[in-house]
Enzyme design. Structure first.
Site, mmCIF file in Angstrom:
data_model
loop_
_atom_site.group_PDB
_atom_site.id
_atom_site.type_symbol
_atom_site.label_atom_id
_atom_site.label_comp_id
_atom_site.label_asym_id
_atom_site.label_seq_id
_atom_site.Cartn_x
_atom_site.Cartn_y
_atom_site.Cartn_z
ATOM 1 N N SER A 199 0.933 -1.011 -0.057
ATOM 2 C CA SER A 199 0.014 0.017 0.018
ATOM 3 C C SER A 199 0.706 1.261 0.046
ATOM 4 C CB SER A 199 -0.974 -0.047 1.294
ATOM 5 O OG SER A 199 -0.176 0.308 2.336
ATOM 6 N N LYS A 248 1.736 4.383 7.286
ATOM 7 C CA LYS A 248 0.876 5.208 6.442
ATOM 8 C C LYS A 248 1.558 6.578 6.446
ATOM 9 C CE LYS A 248 -2.907 2.615 6.252
ATOM 10 N NZ LYS A 248 -3.578 2.336 5.056
#
Lengths: 432, 143
Positions: free
Chosen positions: B64, B101
């Site tokens: 991701s 993230k």
């Protein structure tokens, strides 16, 4: 000219220790353990040595054997971990490194606690305590409490209050606690909660009507010295705010080196113990080299299990080495001096070596005839290198070098990854 | 043997062995002309890690964060002491797991962004609702 305010301020001692150290070190890398009951098991997964607050709330006692807890673990949601000494050792070192930034006067007292010399007025010390607490939490990821007082004994006591009483916010400064509150807290504290007081001593104090810490503070120090010892008198004086236990430098902890383990299954032959002692000699050599030290005296010992219905034996031997050395072959050979005392057939549950009289290596090169032949070839560092690259037990000296079939090595079935010391066991972060 | 030993090794109080093979201790013959210039090899720790006490290495699983150059199997150098800022690549605790993230702090709120259009953003009311484990400072990308 120094400011009068600073001149008045007496040196104080901050006692810092990590809350439920082993459990906190595990949680620092596995947040899913947060809020769950967690126990850390002793060597060989024997019994619970550290309990998280949630595990304590379940009524699990320190030392409770795992085989008794295991059947109910699922129902409780209880998680157990084998001791991960590599992780705890590294986290401890990080905490101590960080604490060293706040004081030049640091005494590492154990794997999870330290004393720091600090100076200042109460309105400076309280913020300092909070800064230390926040820094350890943020930099290393483990929670600590801080107790600050004029003496070590009181600092330890304040730390305990900070732990047990959320109102302190993790930091307790003796001088900032109002006198009536101090008195009240001391009156509620049983005397055996004090550093250095346990068991038989407690009963003897009770006979004299000394039950709480407040009773002890009010006792006559001279009577305490006459009836007990000068050590206990020091405790009384320390509780009254007179420093009697000096700070010790960190190196004191290094004046001896101990390798001692319990075995997963008992060793019953001298040949088996020869292997064990050989490996300890190797590990001790690696540790000495790392700190640039050599040892002059080696003590080797073994013990049978006190819990078994059998004959007991506690053989030991003390060997003075010809010259100070860190040579693994010489250390192993010296440890083997224990073997003639080992009787085949007895079940040995534990063995160890202790190195004392440590000194820096290289200061005084030994005379040529006494130069130990192996050191020159760098065998110690080489063994350590290979072990590091290919795992413990991949290479060894003589009898220690057998990779398979060593049935006495420690059982650590539920160990978490060695997150900070092994490249193939790094913490995993999800990108999902 | 192909071992280069500079003067620093001797200062460090090493064994007799290293003294013997050191160019400095060799009385006969020319000393190496490079000797005065040798000041140790490049030490990645010194260049990649600012504060060793608060720095940890973690391994990434999943893709991701491809857009930030962080691939499955890469290692990240993470400093736990750094203050997370808008744009930091952070390790956040989500559902009891360590997750990497991109942190966005804007007037409209706090967002944990993936760097891959196939993964949704995670909106958070305030920074205080998040547990930020650390801030990534380097990616050790496998090429």
């Amino acid at each position: 000219m120094a400011k009068p305010a600073l001149m008045r301020s007496m040196p104080q001692i901050a006692h810092v220790d990590v809350n439920c150290f082993y459990a906190s070190a595990e949680r620092a890398f596995d947040p899913s353990l947060e809020g769950r009951p967690l126990v850390i098991l002793s060597n060989n997964d024997g019994c619970a040595v550290t309990r998280s607050p949630e595990a304590k709330a379940l009524g699990i006692a320190t030392g409770e054997p795992w085989f008794k807890l295991a059947p109910r673990a699922k129902e409780w949601g209880l998680v157990a971990k084998s001791s991960n000494y590599e992780l705890y050792g590294d986290i401890s070192a990080r905490v101590m490194e960080l604490l060293g930034r706040y004081s030049a006067w640091l005494e590492v007292y154990s794997i999870d606690e330290a004393f720091l010399g600090v100076k200042g007025e109460p309105d400076q010390l309280l913020p300092l305590g909070r800064t230390i607490r926040d820094a350890v939490r943020r930099h290393v990821g483990v929670p600590v409490c801080v107790g600050i007082a004029p003496t070590k004994t009181l600092a330890k006591l304040c730390n305990k209050w900070a732990k047990n009483n959320p109102a302190f916010g993790g930091v307790c400064l003796w001088e900032a606690v109002p006198h009536d509150v101090q008195d009240n807290l001391l009156a509620r504290l049983p005397v055996d909660e004090i550093w250095g007081i346990a068991g038989r001593l407690t009963r003897r104090l009770n006979v004299l009507g000394i039950f709480t810490v407040r009773d002890l503070v009010r006792a006559d120090p001279v009577m305490i010295r006459d009836k007990f010892s000068v050590v206990l008198m020091r405790t009384v004086l320390e509780l009254r705010g007179t420093p009697c236990i000096p700070m010790e430098e960190e190196r004191i902890g290094r004046d001896q080196l101990i390798f001692s383990r319990s075995f997963a299954t008992p060793v019953t032959t001298a040949e088996g113990l020869r292997q064990v002692l050989g490996i300890y000699g190797q590990q001790a050599s690696a540790r000495l080299s790392k700190h640039g030290l050599q040892a002059k005296v080696l003590t080797a010992f073994a013990a049978t299990s006190p819990f078994r219905q059998q004959e007991q034996a506690y053989p030991s031997v003390c060997v003075s080495l010809p010259t100070p050395t860190a040579d693994p072959l010489l250390l192993a050979r010296a440890a083997h001096a224990l073997l003639p005392q080992i009787r085949d057939g007895l079940k040995y549950a534990k063995a160890g070596i202790m190195l004392t009289d440590l000194r820096p290596s290289g200061n005084q090169p030994p005379l040529e005839p006494f130069e130990n032949p192996h050191e020159e070839r760098g065998i110690g560092p080489l063994l350590e290198d290979v072990s590091k690259r290919f795992g413990r037990g991949s290479i060894g000296l003589g009898h220690a070098g057998i990779k398979t079939g060593l049935d006495w090595t420690m059982k650590r079935d539920m160990r978490s990854p060695r997150y900070t010391t092994h490249w193939d066991e790094l913490p995993v972060v999800r990108a999902a | 043997m192909g071992v280069i030993v500079g003067p620093r090794v001797i200062d460090a109080g090493a064994s007799l062995f290293s003294v013997l093979i050191s160019p400095v201790a060799v009385a006969a013959g020319f000393p190496s002309p490079a000797q005065d210039y040798f000041d140790g090899r490049i030490d990645l720790n010194a260049h990649l890690i600012k504060d060793i006490t608060s720095t940890f290495v973690v391994r990434v699983t999943g893709n991701s964060m491809e857009g930030a150059g962080i691939s499955d199997g890469d290692e990240l150098i993470v400093n736990r002491a750094l203050e997370p800022k808008d744009g930091s690549v952070v390790i956040a605790v989500l559902d009891g797991e360590l997750t990497v993230k991109r942190l966005r702090i804007t007037a409209r709120g706090v967002v944990l962004q993936a760097e891959n259009p196939r993964y949704p953003d995670i909106k958070v009311p305030a920074l205080s609702d998040l547990t930020i484990w650390g801030v990534a400072t380097r990616c050790l990308h496998h090429v």
